[in-house]
Every structure is written in structure tokens, then in C-alpha cells.
Design a protein around this motif. Structure first.
Motif, PDB file in Angstrom:
ATOM      1  N   THR A 181       0.810  -1.225   0.000  1.00 60.43           N
ATOM      2  CA  THR A 181       0.000   0.000   0.000  1.00 60.43           C
ATOM      3  C   THR A 181       0.839   1.269   0.000  1.00 60.43           C
ATOM      4  OG1 THR A 181      -0.105   0.041   2.423  1.00 60.43           O
ATOM      5  CG2 THR A 181      -1.870  -1.138   1.251  1.00 60.43           C
ATOM      6  N   LEU A 234      -8.293   1.758   5.744  1.00 66.81           N
ATOM      7  CA  LEU A 234      -8.254   1.669   4.283  1.00 66.81           C
ATOM      8  C   LEU A 234      -9.226   0.600   3.785  1.00 66.81           C
ATOM      9  CD1 LEU A 234      -6.848   2.608   1.670  1.00 66.81           C
ATOM     10  CD2 LEU A 234      -5.145   0.809   2.042  1.00 66.81           C
ATOM     11  N   GLU A 292     -12.777   1.863   4.132  1.00 67.32           N
ATOM     12  CA  GLU A 292     -13.066   2.878   3.118  1.00 67.32           C
ATOM     13  C   GLU A 292     -13.360   2.228   1.773  1.00 67.32           C
ATOM     14  OE1 GLU A 292     -10.392   6.267   1.067  1.00 67.32           O
ATOM     15  OE2 GLU A 292     -10.539   6.432   3.256  1.00 67.32           O
ATOM     16  N   GLU A 293     -12.568   1.223   1.412  1.00 67.00           N
ATOM     17  CA  GLU A 293     -12.782   0.533   0.141  1.00 67.00           C
ATOM     18  C   GLU A 293     -14.096  -0.236   0.142  1.00 67.00           C
ATOM     19  OE1 GLU A 293      -9.277  -1.818  -0.252  1.00 67.00           O
ATOM     20  OE2 GLU A 293      -8.060  -0.156  -1.028  1.00 67.00           O
ATOM     21  N   LYS A 313     -16.941   2.204  -0.395  1.00 66.20           N
ATOM     22  CA  LYS A 313     -17.044   2.627  -1.793  1.00 66.20           C
ATOM     23  C   LYS A 313     -17.726   1.556  -2.639  1.00 66.20           C
ATOM     24  CE  LYS A 313     -13.061   5.756  -1.852  1.00 66.20           C
ATOM     25  NZ  LYS A 313     -11.678   5.963  -2.345  1.00 66.20           N
ATOM     26  N   LYS A 314     -17.363   0.294  -2.400  1.00 61.18           N
ATOM     27  CA  LYS A 314     -17.975  -0.787  -3.158  1.00 61.18           C
ATOM     28  C   LYS A 314     -19.465  -0.892  -2.876  1.00 61.18           C
ATOM     29  CE  LYS A 314     -13.803  -3.633  -3.533  1.00 61.18           C
ATOM     30  NZ  LYS A 314     -13.143  -4.910  -3.129  1.00 61.18           N
ATOM     31  N   SER A 348     -15.631  11.474   2.905  1.00 63.51           N
ATOM     32  CA  SER A 348     -14.278  10.910   2.880  1.00 63.51           C
ATOM     33  C   SER A 348     -13.311  11.969   3.374  1.00 63.51           C
ATOM     34  CB  SER A 348     -13.894  10.470   1.465  1.00 63.51           C
ATOM     35  OG  SER A 348     -13.883  11.575   0.594  1.00 63.51           O
TER      36      SER A 348
END
Length: 351
Positions: A244, A274, A277-278, A281-282, A289
Motif C-alpha cells: 500500500t 483503508l 473505506e474501500e 465505496k464498493k 471521505s
């Protein structure tokens, strides 16, 4: 509702067991969930009682008119309780009861930005003192004039509350802009600079697994004010997570082993944030954010010293008590952000 009441009863039973409190982490987790459910259960019981009382009052009113007024009052109270229960049952942020890590980084503005980062550090420290929270500085790089190029804090609540540190500070992430006359300005001109704030909820160690092969670990000597060495041994630790690119460092513990453990903890927190957050979003469920760059144009809040004004641009909040805010009186702006979030969640649920 039956399932919720069963969970609440089971939590009461577990928390009454002395053996549970031998594991402080588990007891704290159970205590937070119990605190989260308590107001919901209280409202539910009030609602059930009001419905039963209204039914009884209406039956008695047929024989005694004095009960009619009571029945009418209860008929008005029931919708209020139903609305309160609906709000309490809105999906909650699973981290609301969590402690947090806060990173403050200087940005545009050079030494003035670093001084402002130091002001933000002191503001959050004073707010934590008002709340009875505990703050530990995990890593810090000071500037020549006493500000911070970057500083990482651990902020922990001493109580197992449903509303923890994350619930109050989660919207602090972003770019904070300052407008004032810098100490380095000889002609009295107002300058604009910025500092970035990142807030991460604490995670349990079991939630994140890290492959040692994905890490590059460097050791170096701890540095103090102005970069001077404060330790004659290489006790400070910097960890780079290669997949990352996340880099964390810790130099405030006494030994390299302690610094490594603390840096690994910070890395796990950032990796969990992280991943969260991902996932959001999905699921197309990310409402806000945190700004990852420290650019003056991407601001969430402005601190205007000449006007003693603080403005939060996300909720159009404005107040002229900047001096008090910098002393830790943050509840006004934090309440405005929390209320805007609650209204948004309620609108989404109704839509």
C-alpha cells in the motif's frame, strides 16, 4: 425487537459475571454494546407501557370521563416515542464507541503551517482533557519554531460508552485552513496556510493480519526539537507496508521493541481504515471521505484569527469564538456535524 431484547438480557447476564471482567478488552466491548442498546431498550419499554396505559385509559373512560384526558395525552406521546425509537434504530457507525488515532501534518505555508499544526494539536489535547480522555503522543517531528511537521496521537476514552472518541472526532479528518498574520511576517500581512488532519478508529489486533514479507523496517535515532538527537541508540522505528505504500514511524517509546510494537499497531489501524473505506465505496455507502492531500483549496474548516471566526464548510457552520475553540471548546462545531450526519441518515432511511 425480540432479538434486541434477548441480546440486551444476555449482555446484562454476562456483565454481571465477575469472570468476564478478568478479560478487560472483552468487558469493555460488552460494556460499549450494552451502553449502545440501553437507550433503545428504555424507549421501547416506555412505548410499550404508554400503549398499554392508553388502552386501559380508553376502556376506563367509558365509565369515568376523567380518564379521557389521560388517554388523549398518551395518544399524543406515543407518536413521539415511535419517532424517537425510529431514530435510535437507524444504522449506526460500527466504530462509534471506538478510540482513535489522530495524525496532524503540516502542509502549504512552511513554518507557519507547522505552527498551525501545533495549534491543532493543542486544541485536540485540551478538548480531550475536557472530555476526560487520555492522550498519548506516539510520534512527532517538531519544526524549528516549536510547531509540528507531523504528530500522531492516540486518544482513548476511560469509559465504555456507546458514544466514544470516534463518534465525536470522526468528522475532523480533512484540510484545516488558517488565516492570520504569521510570526515570521514583518509587515503585518495576513497569510493563508493549511494543515491536514487524519482520524482513524482503533481496531482489535485480530481484525488485521499483516504478512511480515510485506514490510520494510528501518531503525534510526530518535530526534527532538529542531531535529537534535535525543537518544544515542537506534531505538526509533519506521515501517513501510510495501503493497500500500503506507509508512508509519514511532520514536517516543524507550526501546526499539516498544517502538516497533506501537508502529505495528498504528499500521494495523491505518490498514483497517483503508479496508473500511474501500468496502464503503464498493457498497456505494460512503457519505464522506477524509481529504488525503494537504492543499489549501480542499478545506473542511477555516480558522480566521483577525475575525475570531471558525467556519466549517461542510455544514455551513460559522461562529465567532475561535479563541475558545482553540482552548478546546469544540462541542459547538462537533454537534453541528453530528446533527447533519443524523439528519442525512434519517433522510436516507425514509427515502
Amino acid at each position: 425487537m425480540d432479538e434486541l431484547l434477548r441480546e440486551y438480557a444476555e449482555l446484562e447476564r454476562e456483565l454481571a459475571d465477575p469472570a468476564v471482567h478478568a478479560d478487560q478488552a472483552r468487558a469493555r466491548k460488552l460494556g460499549r454494546r450494552y451502553s449502545e442498546l440501553t437507550p433503545i431498550v428504555k424507549t421501547l419499554r416506555e412505548l410499550d407501557s404508554a400503549r398499554e396505559d392508553m388502552t386501559a385509559a380508553r376502556e376506563l373512560a367509558a365509565e369515568d370521563e376523567t380518564f379521557a384526558a389521560e388517554a388523549e395525552a398518551l395518544s399524543k406521546r406515543i407518536p413521539e416515542l415511535e419517532e424517537r425509537l425510529s431514530e435510535q434504530l437507524l444504522p449506526r457507525d460500527p466504530h462509534d464507541g471506538s478510540d482513535v488515532l489522530v495524525e496532524i501534518k503540516s502542509g502549504e505555508g512552511g513554518e507557519e503551517s507547522a505552527l498551525f499544526a501545533g495549534d491543532l494539536f493543542r486544541m485536540y489535547t485540551r478538548y480531550a482533557e475536557r472530555r476526560g480522555w487520555k492522550i498519548d503522543v506516539l510520534d512527532a517531528t517538531e519544526s524549528d519554531l516549536g510547531g509540528y511537521k507531523d504528530v500522531t496521537l492516540s486518544v482513548k476514552s476511560k469509559a465504555a460508552d456507546a458514544e466514544g472518541v470516534w463518534a465525536r472526532l470522526k468528522f475532523e479528518g480533512g484540510v484545516h485552513r488558517v488565516q492570520r498574520v504569521p510570526v515570521t511576517e514583518s509587515q503585518g500581512r495576513i497569510h493563508t496556510s493549511a494543515a491536514g488532519v487524519l482520524v482513524y478508529p482503533e481496531v482489535e489486533d485480530v481484525e488485521v493480519e499483516i504478512d511480515e514479507k510485506d514490510l520494510r523496517i528501518d531503525v534510526f535515532r530518535s530526534s527532538g526539537h529542531g531535529g537534535q538527537s535525543v537518544n544515542t541508540t537506534d531505538s526509533a522505528v519506521r515501517i513501510t507496508h510495501l503493497p500500500t505504500g503506507i509508512v508509519v514511524s514511532c520514536q517516543n517509546e524507550r526501546s526499539q521493541l516498544q517502538n516497533r510494537a506501537q508502529a505495528m499497531h498504528v499500521l494495523k489501524v491505518r490498514l483497517q481504515a483503508l479496508a473500511d473505506e474501500e468496502a464503503a465505496k464498493k457498497a456505494s455507502d460512503s457519505r464522506r471521505s477524509q481529504v488525503r492531500t494537504v492543499d489549501r483549496s480542499e478545506r473542511v474548516r477555516t480558522y480566521n484569527y483577525p475575525e475570531n471566526r471558525i467556519s466549517d464548510h461542510r455544514v455551513n457552520y460559522k461562529a465567532y469564538n475561535l479563541d475558545q475553540v482553540l482552548e478546546g471548546d469544540l462541542d459547538g462545531v462537533l454537534d453541528a456535524l453530528a446533527e447533519a450526519d443524523r439528519a442525512e441518515r434519517l433522510a436516507s432511511a425514509q427515502g
